[in-house]
Write an enzyme that holds these catalytic residues in place. Structure first.
Site, PDB file in Angstrom:
ATOM      1  N   CYS A 176     -26.927  11.033 -21.385  1.00 37.65           N
ATOM      2  CA  CYS A 176     -27.585  12.081 -22.187  1.00 37.65           C
ATOM      3  C   CYS A 176     -26.744  13.348 -22.042  1.00 37.65           C
ATOM      4  O   CYS A 176     -27.137  14.290 -21.351  1.00 37.65           O
ATOM      5  CB  CYS A 176     -29.014  12.311 -21.713  1.00 37.65           C
ATOM      6  SG  CYS A 176     -30.010  10.806 -21.551  1.00 37.65           S
ATOM      7  N   ALA A 177     -25.563  13.367 -22.666  1.00 37.62           N
ATOM      8  CA  ALA A 177     -24.503  14.287 -22.284  1.00 37.62           C
ATOM      9  C   ALA A 177     -24.644  15.706 -22.826  1.00 37.62           C
ATOM     10  O   ALA A 177     -24.215  16.666 -22.186  1.00 37.62           O
ATOM     11  CB  ALA A 177     -23.153  13.712 -22.719  1.00 37.62           C
ATOM     12  N   LYS A 182     -22.462  19.271 -17.829  1.00 37.27           N
ATOM     13  CA  LYS A 182     -22.221  18.256 -16.803  1.00 37.27           C
ATOM     14  C   LYS A 182     -21.043  17.361 -17.185  1.00 37.27           C
ATOM     15  O   LYS A 182     -20.291  16.909 -16.319  1.00 37.27           O
ATOM     16  CB  LYS A 182     -23.489  17.431 -16.559  1.00 37.27           C
ATOM     17  CG  LYS A 182     -24.633  18.236 -15.932  1.00 37.27           C
ATOM     18  CD  LYS A 182     -25.844  17.364 -15.658  1.00 37.27           C
ATOM     19  CE  LYS A 182     -26.986  18.165 -15.035  1.00 37.27           C
ATOM     20  NZ  LYS A 182     -27.590  19.118 -15.997  1.00 37.27           N
ATOM     21  N   ASP A 237     -28.851   5.784 -29.310  1.00 34.22           N
ATOM     22  CA  ASP A 237     -30.088   5.958 -28.551  1.00 34.22           C
ATOM     23  C   ASP A 237     -29.810   5.400 -27.156  1.00 34.22           C
ATOM     24  O   ASP A 237     -29.542   4.205 -27.004  1.00 34.22           O
ATOM     25  CB  ASP A 237     -31.227   5.189 -29.229  1.00 34.22           C
ATOM     26  CG  ASP A 237     -32.577   5.416 -28.549  1.00 34.22           C
ATOM     27  OD1 ASP A 237     -32.611   5.708 -27.328  1.00 34.22           O
ATOM     28  OD2 ASP A 237     -33.612   5.299 -29.232  1.00 34.22           O
ATOM     29  N   CYS A 310     -34.577  19.003 -15.173  1.00 30.66           N
ATOM     30  CA  CYS A 310     -34.740  20.413 -14.812  1.00 30.66           C
ATOM     31  C   CYS A 310     -36.229  20.760 -14.824  1.00 30.66           C
ATOM     32  O   CYS A 310     -36.645  21.802 -15.337  1.00 30.66           O
ATOM     33  CB  CYS A 310     -33.922  21.333 -15.721  1.00 30.66           C
ATOM     34  SG  CYS A 310     -34.125  21.026 -17.474  1.00 30.66           S
TER      35      CYS A 310
END
Length: 383
Positions: A176-177, A182, A237, A310
């Site tokens: 999930c870049a 990151k 996905d 987060c």
């Protein structure tokens, strides 16, 4: 008929946090709440692809320090001091013949402690201001090749990348870049450096085309063309990754969509606590579980996954990890071991405020003198 005034999404978020986090965090919650509502603190992730000399000098003149190298130096000094004290103590016990054995034993204990074994890439450098210092970093400037010198991000966001412990020849998936902080940090390890034989590879995926566009922009601003072209950027996905490329990666980062607690408490725009997004918010733990399972299935046996959010919510953090470990075992006959990351608390206690009562993984709590996070991260090994 008059319509009831719309309750702001930020107020709905705070009401939800007050009811759940006051139970989870207890007496820590008022301080964490106040920190969430104050200005966030940032770190400057150095870009190893740019001309760095003047950048580091400028940051150090501002009284900022690289929290990663500082922590590693302190850990090494602590370890050497402990080993020396034990050796002296051992030399004072027993005969000369017994002394050698005792010294050997104490050195072995020191060298096998989690702090000593902590493998963290020294190539990742992130400058932060001291606790209580709320100075802001200036926007980064481009070098002669047009590459920016540093990337501003919540410094706690680096901890999942550090925990993944990427080696230069690893095959790495960032599931999930976007928006790309990151991903950029992963590249700072030298992962896609053409001088390495064999060279590693990074696959950066995000389901959102618009967010993937932002990822491309960051790579273009910070990474030279020859390295950019070695990164595979896709928009699948993430839940279906097993169908695309299962069981092939040494390391997988699964930084999932979550309630983004700080954003939800402060910003109306794109707030997941908006009433029209209620169903989406309620389904988050299921989405997170599916993504983590996809990450586990994408790794080779012996490979490692770091799961991160987060959010302060145990339903999105420890509970998702526990359920994934259970499903991997019962439905896929895959044994998954949760790694101990408690040494991160010791290493980085000068920079971040950690929650000491996580059942699994580690959680950075926002604190008025160190207003990073929240950031939850947990490391899993596929056996």
């Amino acid at each position: 008929a008059t319509t009831a005034p719309r309750i702001p999404s930020t107020r709905l978020a705070l009401h939800h946090f007050d009811s759940s986090y006051s139970l989870h965090l207890g007496e820590l919650w008022p301080s964490v709440r106040a920190s969430l509502l104050c200005e966030q603190k940032y770190g400057a992730l150095l870009n190893n692809f740019s001309a760095l000399d003047h950048v580091t000098q400028e940051l150090e003149l501002l009284n900022a320090t690289d929290f990663v190298s500082e922590a590693l130096q302190k850990a090494q000094q602590t370890q050497q001091g402990a080993a020396a004290r034990e050796a002296v103590r051992g030399s004072q016990e027993g005969c000369v013949q017994g002394r050698t054995v005792i010294q050997a034993e104490t050195m072995t204990q020191a060298e096998t402690s989690p702090l000593f074994r902590a493998s963290i890439s020294p190539k990742i450098k992130c400058y932060t201001f001291p606790r209580g210092d709320i100075t802001r970093f200036h926007p980064a400037r481009p070098d002669t090749l047009g590459l920016l010198g540093y990337y501003l991000m919540d410094a706690a966001s680096l901890l999942p990348v550090l925990a993944l412990d990427v080696q230069r020849d690893d095959l790495v998936l960032d599931l999930c870049a976007a928006p790309g902080g990151k991903t950029l940090a992963l590249l700072q390890t030298g992962l896609c450096c053409s001088c390495c034989v064999p060279a590693g590879h990074l696959a950066a995926n995000d389901i959102s085309f618009s967010r993937t566009k932002r990822l491309h922009q960051i790579l273009h601003s910070y990474v030279p063309k020859e390295v950019r072209e070695s990164v595979s950027v896709t928009s699948y996905d993430g839940r279906d990754w097993q169908d695309v490329e299962g069981g092939t990666f040494h390391k997988v980062l699964v930084d999932v969509p979550c309630t983004t607690d700080r954003h939800s408490a402060m910003e109306e725009d794109n707030n997941i606590f908006h009433k029209r997004r209620t169903k989406e918010r309620q389904m988050l733990p299921m989405l997170q579980l599916q993504l983590l399972m996809a990450g586990i299935l994408a790794t080779k046996p012996g490979g490692e996954v770091v799961y991160s959010t987060c959010s302060l919510s145990p339903l999105q953090n420890e509970c998702v990890v526990e359920r994934a470990v259970e499903i991997a075992e019962t439905q896929f006959n895959i044994s998954v071991h949760v790694e101990d990351l408690s040494h991160f608390r010791t290493l980085f206690q000068d920079t971040f405020s950690f929650f000491s009562d996580c059942r699994l993984g580690e959680l950075v709590l926002p604190h008025l003198t160190a207003n990073f996070g929240p950031m939850y991260f947990c490391k899993l090994r596929r056996m």
